[in-house]
Design an enzyme around this catalytic site. Structure first.
Site, PDB file in Angstrom:
ATOM      1  N   TYR A  22     102.749 115.122   3.699  1.00 35.56           N
ATOM      2  CA  TYR A  22     101.549 115.821   4.143  1.00 35.56           C
ATOM      3  C   TYR A  22     100.676 116.269   2.977  1.00 35.56           C
ATOM      4  CZ  TYR A  22     103.427 115.951   8.839  1.00 35.56           C
ATOM      5  OH  TYR A  22     103.908 115.595  10.057  1.00 35.56           O
ATOM      6  N   LYS A  54     117.218 112.541   4.256  1.00 36.43           N
ATOM      7  CA  LYS A  54     117.457 111.103   4.186  1.00 36.43           C
ATOM      8  C   LYS A  54     117.724 110.773   2.707  1.00 36.43           C
ATOM      9  CE  LYS A  54     117.436 107.107   6.364  1.00 36.43           C
ATOM     10  NZ  LYS A  54     118.294 106.747   7.496  1.00 36.43           N
ATOM     11  N   ASP A  74     108.335 118.124  11.498  1.00 39.58           N
ATOM     12  CA  ASP A  74     107.302 117.894  12.510  1.00 39.58           C
ATOM     13  C   ASP A  74     107.897 117.096  13.678  1.00 39.58           C
ATOM     14  OD1 ASP A  74     104.912 117.712  13.770  1.00 39.58           O
ATOM     15  OD2 ASP A  74     103.995 116.311  12.386  1.00 39.58           O
ATOM     16  N   ASP A 128     118.472 110.648  10.985  1.00 39.32           N
ATOM     17  CA  ASP A 128     118.668 109.805  12.178  1.00 39.32           C
ATOM     18  C   ASP A 128     119.909 110.241  12.957  1.00 39.32           C
ATOM     19  OD1 ASP A 128     119.753 108.978   9.797  1.00 39.32           O
ATOM     20  OD2 ASP A 128     119.606 106.836  10.180  1.00 39.32           O
TER      21      ASP A 128
END
Ligand code: ATP
Length: 360
Positions: free
Chosen positions: A149, A196, A253, A229
């Protein structure tokens, strides 16, 4: 500026009861941003409920987003920024952000401009709102100022673009500290950092190292890590196994909307953005252009965000009253908006909550 009543008891902010530091400027004037789409409808509903709660606030109404662009030629007028800096606290409706074109997200801009680094979304099951899980009680803590972002994108060559993910130790440490402080003050048992780092070894690796360092200062709170995930799969199969979730901006988000889906959708989940000098309270949903102006929007998300705001500015009793009003209406199931399977309008839902508060 609409003046209802101004009262400053001189008492320090009671926001610590919510585990969040309150504003330091000693005022109870709130910047009120109606927003775009369904924003004005749901924000008016929240104002009605706040006034019924007995909290004495002064509203400084300001336009932003598409409404401000139309009126003043800019989505972020100087008066809005001045008001936010003066009051330090805003209740905000959703603002329109065009996909892939036009001005950058105003939400992102305001969060960065005011350094509102922590996004908090309490996600709680409600009796009467039927979902596959009954006892979801999750706190999503999302870093608000960096990651993808940062808005650093450029074209390397025709047909090839780069978007830069920025992660800093400073921002990672302060959001981790926010999550652990929240957990400590609200007697939560665990914080799970979602990442991740198996793929983004440097950026997410740094985020995790900072989270681990902060976790060591809170030995009574269990610290876990989960790849994003796998965390998503576990959230939709066993959400009650999570407590506080700590995420970078983008994962936060996405995962926070997933969490909203676990308890009845975007219409019922509140949100707040906190910094050292102020906070903006807003629902997690967008402008919902498909139902804008039709008196069909569910006002509960912004009403519960207002309850978070009241705690922040020192009205915990009124915040509790609003939450009980919402719970009682949802539990009875008689007045439900369309998103919750009912036929009630925004105004009917608001009136039912006010009635429930009076009878509480
Ligand atoms: P934006 O571009 O501003 O994000 P959007 O429509 O893409 O708008 P949302 O506003 O988050 O995204 O809405 C997604 C869907 O959820 C829409 O179909 C909308 O009608 C519904 N929705 C969102 N908020 C509410 C609400 N408060 N009450 C009822 N339905 C809602």
């Amino acid at each position: 500026m609409k003046r209802t009543e101004v009262k400053d008891t001189g008492k320090s902010r009671d926001a610590k009861s919510a585990g969040i530091p309150g504003p330091r400027n000693g005022t109870r004037t709130i910047t009120l941003i109606p927003g775009d789409g369904i924003g004005p409808e749901v924000v008016n509903a929240a104002v009605e409920v706040i006034e019924a709660s007995g909290a004495k606030l002064e509203w400084d109404r300001q336009l932003a987003g598409a409404a401000a662009l139309k009126r003043f030629g800019t989505p972020v007028p100087d008066d809005l920024l001045a008001s936010l800096k003066r009051t330090g606290v805003a209740l905000k409706g959703p603002l329109e952000t065009r996909v892939g074109e036009g001005y950058r997200s105003i939400n992102v801009y305001l969060r960065r401009e005011l350094d509102l680094y922590a996004n908090l979304r309490p996600t709680l099951s409600f009796p009467g709102v039927h979902t596959p899980f009954r006892n979801v009680d999750l706190i999503v803590v999302r870093e608000n100022t960096e990651d993808l972002y940062s808005g650093i994108e450029h074209q390397v060559a025709p047909g090839v673009v780069e978007s830069i993910k920025v992660i800093t130790a400073r921002a990672s440490r302060r959001i981790a500290r926010f999550a652990f402080e929240y957990a400590k003050r609200n007697r939560r048992k665990s914080v799970t950092a979602v990442h991740k780092a198996n793929i983004m070894k440097l950026s997410d690796g740094l985020f995790l190292r900072c989270a681990r360092a902060v976790a060591r200062e809170y030995p009574k709170i269990s610290y876990r890590e989960q790849i994003v995930d796998a965390a998503c799969m576990r959230l939709v199969t066993d959400p009650c196994s999570f407590d506080v979730l700590l995420l970078e901006n983008l994962y936060g988000d996405i995962v926070s909307d997933l969490c909203a889906g676990l308890v009845g959708g975007l219409g019922v989940v509140p949100g707040a953005n906190y910094g050292e000098r102020g906070a903006i309270f807003e629902a997690v949903h967008g402008t919902a252009p498909d139902i804008a102006g039709m008196n069909l929007a569910n006002p509960i998300a912004i009403i519960l965000s207002s309850a978070m705001m009241l705690e922040y500015v020192g009205y915990p009793r009124q915040a509790g009253l609003i939450r009980r009003g919402v719970q009682s209406v949802l539990k009875s199931g008689r007045t439900m908006t369309r998103d919750l399977g009912g036929k009630a309008t925004t105004s009917e839902m608001t009136a039912a909550i006010v009635r429930a508060m009076r009878n509480a």
